[in-house]
Design a protein around this motif. Structure first.
Motif, mmCIF file in Angstrom:
data_model
loop_
_atom_site.group_PDB
_atom_site.id
_atom_site.type_symbol
_atom_site.label_atom_id
_atom_site.label_comp_id
_atom_site.label_asym_id
_atom_site.label_seq_id
_atom_site.Cartn_x
_atom_site.Cartn_y
_atom_site.Cartn_z
ATOM 1 N N LEU A 19 9.280 -6.910 5.008
ATOM 2 C CA LEU A 19 7.855 -6.573 4.890
ATOM 3 C C LEU A 19 7.652 -5.313 4.058
ATOM 4 C CD1 LEU A 19 4.901 -7.148 5.755
ATOM 5 C CD2 LEU A 19 5.285 -5.566 7.653
ATOM 6 N N SER A 20 8.443 -4.272 4.321
ATOM 7 C CA SER A 20 8.256 -3.011 3.589
ATOM 8 C C SER A 20 8.524 -3.192 2.098
ATOM 9 C CB SER A 20 9.154 -1.917 4.173
ATOM 10 O OG SER A 20 10.516 -2.287 4.132
ATOM 11 N N THR A 21 9.528 -3.984 1.745
ATOM 12 C CA THR A 21 9.785 -4.225 0.318
ATOM 13 C C THR A 21 8.735 -5.151 -0.279
ATOM 14 O OG1 THR A 21 11.339 -6.000 0.903
ATOM 15 C CG2 THR A 21 12.260 -3.812 0.480
ATOM 16 N N TRP A 22 8.169 -6.058 0.525
ATOM 17 C CA TRP A 22 7.076 -6.915 0.040
ATOM 18 C C TRP A 22 5.879 -6.055 -0.357
ATOM 19 C CZ3 TRP A 22 2.161 -8.577 -0.027
ATOM 20 C CH2 TRP A 22 1.885 -9.883 -0.446
ATOM 21 N N PHE A 23 5.484 -5.145 0.530
ATOM 22 C CA PHE A 23 4.364 -4.256 0.215
ATOM 23 C C PHE A 23 4.693 -3.356 -0.978
ATOM 24 C CE2 PHE A 23 2.694 -4.894 4.667
ATOM 25 C CZ PHE A 23 1.502 -5.475 4.262
ATOM 26 N N ARG A 24 5.926 -2.923 -1.072
ATOM 27 C CA ARG A 24 6.321 -2.088 -2.212
ATOM 28 C C ARG A 24 6.149 -2.833 -3.533
ATOM 29 N NH1 ARG A 24 12.496 -1.596 -2.607
ATOM 30 N NH2 ARG A 24 12.090 -3.673 -3.477
ATOM 31 N N ASP A 25 6.648 -4.072 -3.593
ATOM 32 C CA ASP A 25 6.683 -4.812 -4.850
ATOM 33 C C ASP A 25 5.349 -5.442 -5.220
ATOM 34 O OD1 ASP A 25 9.334 -4.139 -5.015
ATOM 35 O OD2 ASP A 25 10.074 -6.055 -4.254
ATOM 36 N N TYR A 26 4.550 -5.830 -4.205
ATOM 37 C CA TYR A 26 3.337 -6.575 -4.495
ATOM 38 C C TYR A 26 2.049 -5.783 -4.270
ATOM 39 C CZ TYR A 26 6.557 -10.505 -4.588
ATOM 40 O OH TYR A 26 7.608 -11.347 -4.881
ATOM 41 N N VAL A 27 2.164 -4.573 -3.692
ATOM 42 C CA VAL A 27 0.971 -3.748 -3.496
ATOM 43 C C VAL A 27 1.180 -2.343 -4.073
ATOM 44 C CG1 VAL A 27 -0.649 -2.786 -1.812
ATOM 45 C CG2 VAL A 27 0.370 -5.036 -1.396
ATOM 46 N N TYR A 28 2.235 -1.658 -3.622
ATOM 47 C CA TYR A 28 2.440 -0.258 -4.015
ATOM 48 C C TYR A 28 2.666 -0.109 -5.518
ATOM 49 C CZ TYR A 28 4.552 4.426 -4.038
ATOM 50 O OH TYR A 28 4.834 5.746 -4.309
ATOM 51 N N ILE A 29 3.584 -0.869 -6.069
ATOM 52 C CA ILE A 29 3.877 -0.760 -7.499
ATOM 53 C C ILE A 29 2.688 -1.201 -8.358
ATOM 54 C CG2 ILE A 29 5.341 -1.649 -9.367
ATOM 55 C CD1 ILE A 29 7.693 -1.543 -7.440
ATOM 56 N N PRO A 30 2.012 -2.335 -8.058
ATOM 57 C CA PRO A 30 0.822 -2.693 -8.834
ATOM 58 C C PRO A 30 -0.288 -1.645 -8.774
ATOM 59 C CG PRO A 30 1.612 -4.614 -7.663
ATOM 60 C CD PRO A 30 2.416 -3.447 -7.154
ATOM 61 N N LEU A 31 -0.366 -0.882 -7.674
ATOM 62 C CA LEU A 31 -1.357 0.190 -7.589
ATOM 63 C C LEU A 31 -0.983 1.399 -8.446
ATOM 64 C CD1 LEU A 31 -2.201 0.236 -3.769
ATOM 65 C CD2 LEU A 31 -3.743 -0.392 -5.631
ATOM 66 N N GLY A 32 0.234 1.414 -8.964
ATOM 67 C CA GLY A 32 0.700 2.526 -9.778
ATOM 68 C C GLY A 32 1.906 3.216 -9.191
ATOM 69 N N GLY A 33 2.228 2.897 -7.933
ATOM 70 C CA GLY A 33 3.406 3.492 -7.307
ATOM 71 C C GLY A 33 3.360 5.000 -7.322
ATOM 72 N N SER A 34 4.438 5.599 -7.747
ATOM 73 C CA SER A 34 4.519 7.065 -7.821
ATOM 74 C C SER A 34 4.508 7.557 -9.264
ATOM 75 C CB SER A 34 5.800 7.543 -7.119
ATOM 76 O OG SER A 34 6.940 6.918 -7.692
ATOM 77 N N LYS A 35 4.056 6.692 -10.179
ATOM 78 C CA LYS A 35 4.072 7.065 -11.593
ATOM 79 C C LYS A 35 2.829 7.835 -12.027
ATOM 80 C CE LYS A 35 7.136 3.347 -13.115
ATOM 81 N NZ LYS A 35 7.314 2.182 -14.025
ATOM 82 N N GLY A 36 1.770 7.800 -11.214
ATOM 83 C CA GLY A 36 0.553 8.511 -11.566
ATOM 84 C C GLY A 36 0.591 9.954 -11.098
#
Length: 504
Positions: free
Chosen positions: A313-330
């Motif tokens: 679940l945590s990697t699902w949210f990372r790959d399909y929600v967190y990264i598309p939101l910009g992750g930690s790159k902003g």
């Protein structure tokens, strides 16, 4: 059907024998068989919801086909190329892009709508009514008597991973409906995970299987360990947890302390046990499912805990929600926003109750300081990797992290925020030094919890606690351990208890 039902002890060997000795030669027949037994497994709970999972599978199968038809790879001649060899979007390519977005949104809207209706409809109605009443207006409550389809949060996320990955071009859409329907409903992990990615599990339905004795034995050991976690640890801890969380205002603090600690063991034994049984069952059939727990209570901070707890679940949210939101790159503020969103959504995924949202918020509040000071990826490896015991500093880290997680579990387990507040308030009273007012058996299960922890510590470098004991211990010790675990499962088995995560 529950893994800890006696019916399953008949179901699994029957499936195993038919799978390898009747259907293994023909790929299509094998997949049809897996689809059929998966629907029997799911329909054992309530056959009426078979239509729901079938329709959900059909929608995503169709969306995948439409995404494939409208993919750039299938329409390359419709793209123009400039002299610098860079693709220029034509009107036709823009139309294709919009068409692909449409089918992706159909998939996401259907799956999230399905999840929202069955799981969150009454929550949103009640919350809206409460907000209106708080403003001084009168509104009548209107709710539906909905039965939550077991496993809906798991298989909807699994099907969404397929359409998203096809849309992103990470995998090709399958044209085989039987294989796809079997992927969605694969019975070992259907109702409580791991939440498999289509890129990992779906291709395995197209591969010829050859029976692997060592893999099957590894699966048997993992099933045994999962049953021990569920039947001996989780179900027996539940007796004392229920006692502590019933009317916490009338319980001494020592009872509440045991109840909170036991719930930490219960939920790990329950959910981790299910995952081990699921993964072990997959191995019996020649399938490799992703690891869902990696000894989470041996974490030295909250960031490490989330790399080890409910990994699918945590990697699902990372790959399909967190990264598309910009992750930690902003910017920092954008990254903090994304972290808060992920933890709050993770909490809300567990259920329509403010207690789960607060639980997610607590973990966000514990994680953010680590992120701000660049400490969230310090503890990547296994604690005491090349040592038998942790250092005093590491032991302190483990105890602090476990204590913080346990406090969070109080909100997770409580029926509402008021009860959680009472529980925590009473937990820190002087009566914490009193003798617990519980059944004498509580001391027996403290011993079992210690044995469980020691075995977990011994096997923390492996996929599950007893995985390598078959290769590192004399036969007498190995079989004594197996016999002891089997006897414990039968002797300490209580009335069949549903898995906690079935409600999610």
């Amino acid at each position: 059907m529950l893994f800890n039902l006696y019916e399953y002890l008949i179901f699994l060997p029957t499936v195993f024998l038919l799978y390898w000795y009747v259907f293994s030669k023909n790929l299509q027949a094998r997949n049809i068989f897996l689809l059929a037994v998966s629907y029997v497994f799911y329909g054992w709970w309530d056959w009426r919801f078979l239509g729901l999972i079938a329709f959900s599978s059909l929608i995503d199968y169709w969306c995948g086909l439409r995404l494939a038809v409208n993919s750039p790879d299938s329409n390359r001649e419709q793209y123009a190329v400039d002299p610098a060899n860079r693709q220029l979007p034509t009107a036709r390519s823009k139309s294709l892009f919009k068409s692909r977005e449409l089918y992706l949104w159909i998939s996401l809207t259907f799956n999230l709508g399905l999840l929202g209706f069955f799981k969150y409809f009454n929550f949103f109605i009640d919350s809206t009514i409460q907000a209106i009443n708080a403003l001084g207006f009168q509104a009548n409550s209107y709710t539906l008597q909905l039965i939550l389809p077991v496993g809906i949060s798991f298989y909807t996320f699994q099907t969404m991973s397929y359409t998203i990955d096809v849309y992103r071009g990470k995998m090709k859409a399958t044209k085989d409906p039987v294989a796809f329907f079997a992927y969605v409903s694969f019975f070992p992990q259907l109702v409580a995970g791991p939440i498999e990615r289509a890129t990992n599990l779906l291709p395995q339905f197209f591969k010829k299987k050859v029976f692997d004795y060592s893999l099957a034995m590894d699966g048997m050991r993992q099933i045994l360990w999962g049953l021990f976690m569920k039947v001996v640890i989780a179900d027996n801890c539940a007796v004392f947890v229920n006692q502590a969380f019933t009317n916490p205002e009338s319980q001494p603090a020592s009872n509440l302390l045991i109840g909170a600690v036991f719930f930490s063991f219960q939920i790990y034994g329950d959910f981790g046990g299910y995952s081990n049984i699921a993964i072990g069952t997959g191995k019996l059939l020649g399938f490799n499912l992703m690891q869902n727990f990696a000894f989470p209570y041996f974490s030295r901070d909250i960031a490490e805990f989330w790399r080890r707890w409910h990994i699918s679940l945590s990697t699902w949210f990372r790959d399909y929600v967190y990264i598309p939101l910009g992750g930690s790159k902003g910017s920092k503020s954008q990254s903090l926003r994304n972290i808060f969103i992920i933890f709050l959504v993770s909490g809300f995924w567990h259920g329509a109750n403010w207690t789960f949202i607060i639980w997610g918020g607590i973990h966000a509040a514990l994680f953010i300081p680590l992120y701000l000071f660049g400490k969230n990826r310090v503890n990547i490896g296994i604690v005491a990797q090349n040592r038998t015991f942790p250092s005093l500093y590491e032991l302190g880290q483990l105890l602090v992290t476990f204590s913080l997680v346990t406090v969070g579990w109080i909100f997770f387990r409580s029926p509402d925020l008021a009860s959680a507040g009472v529980y925590i308030q009473n937990l820190f009273e002087a009566s914490i030094l009193q003798k617990p007012q519980m059944d004498i058996r509580v001391y027996l299960f403290i011993i079992w919890a210690l044995i469980f922890t020691l075995l977990e510590w011994r096997g923390r470098r492996e996929e599950f606690a007893i995985q390598k004991m078959a290769f590192t211990k004399p036969a007498l010790i190995r079989y004594s351990l197996y016999y002891g675990l089997v006897m414990a499962v039968f002797l300490f088995a209580r009335k069949e208890q549903e898995f906690i995560y079935f409600q999610f």
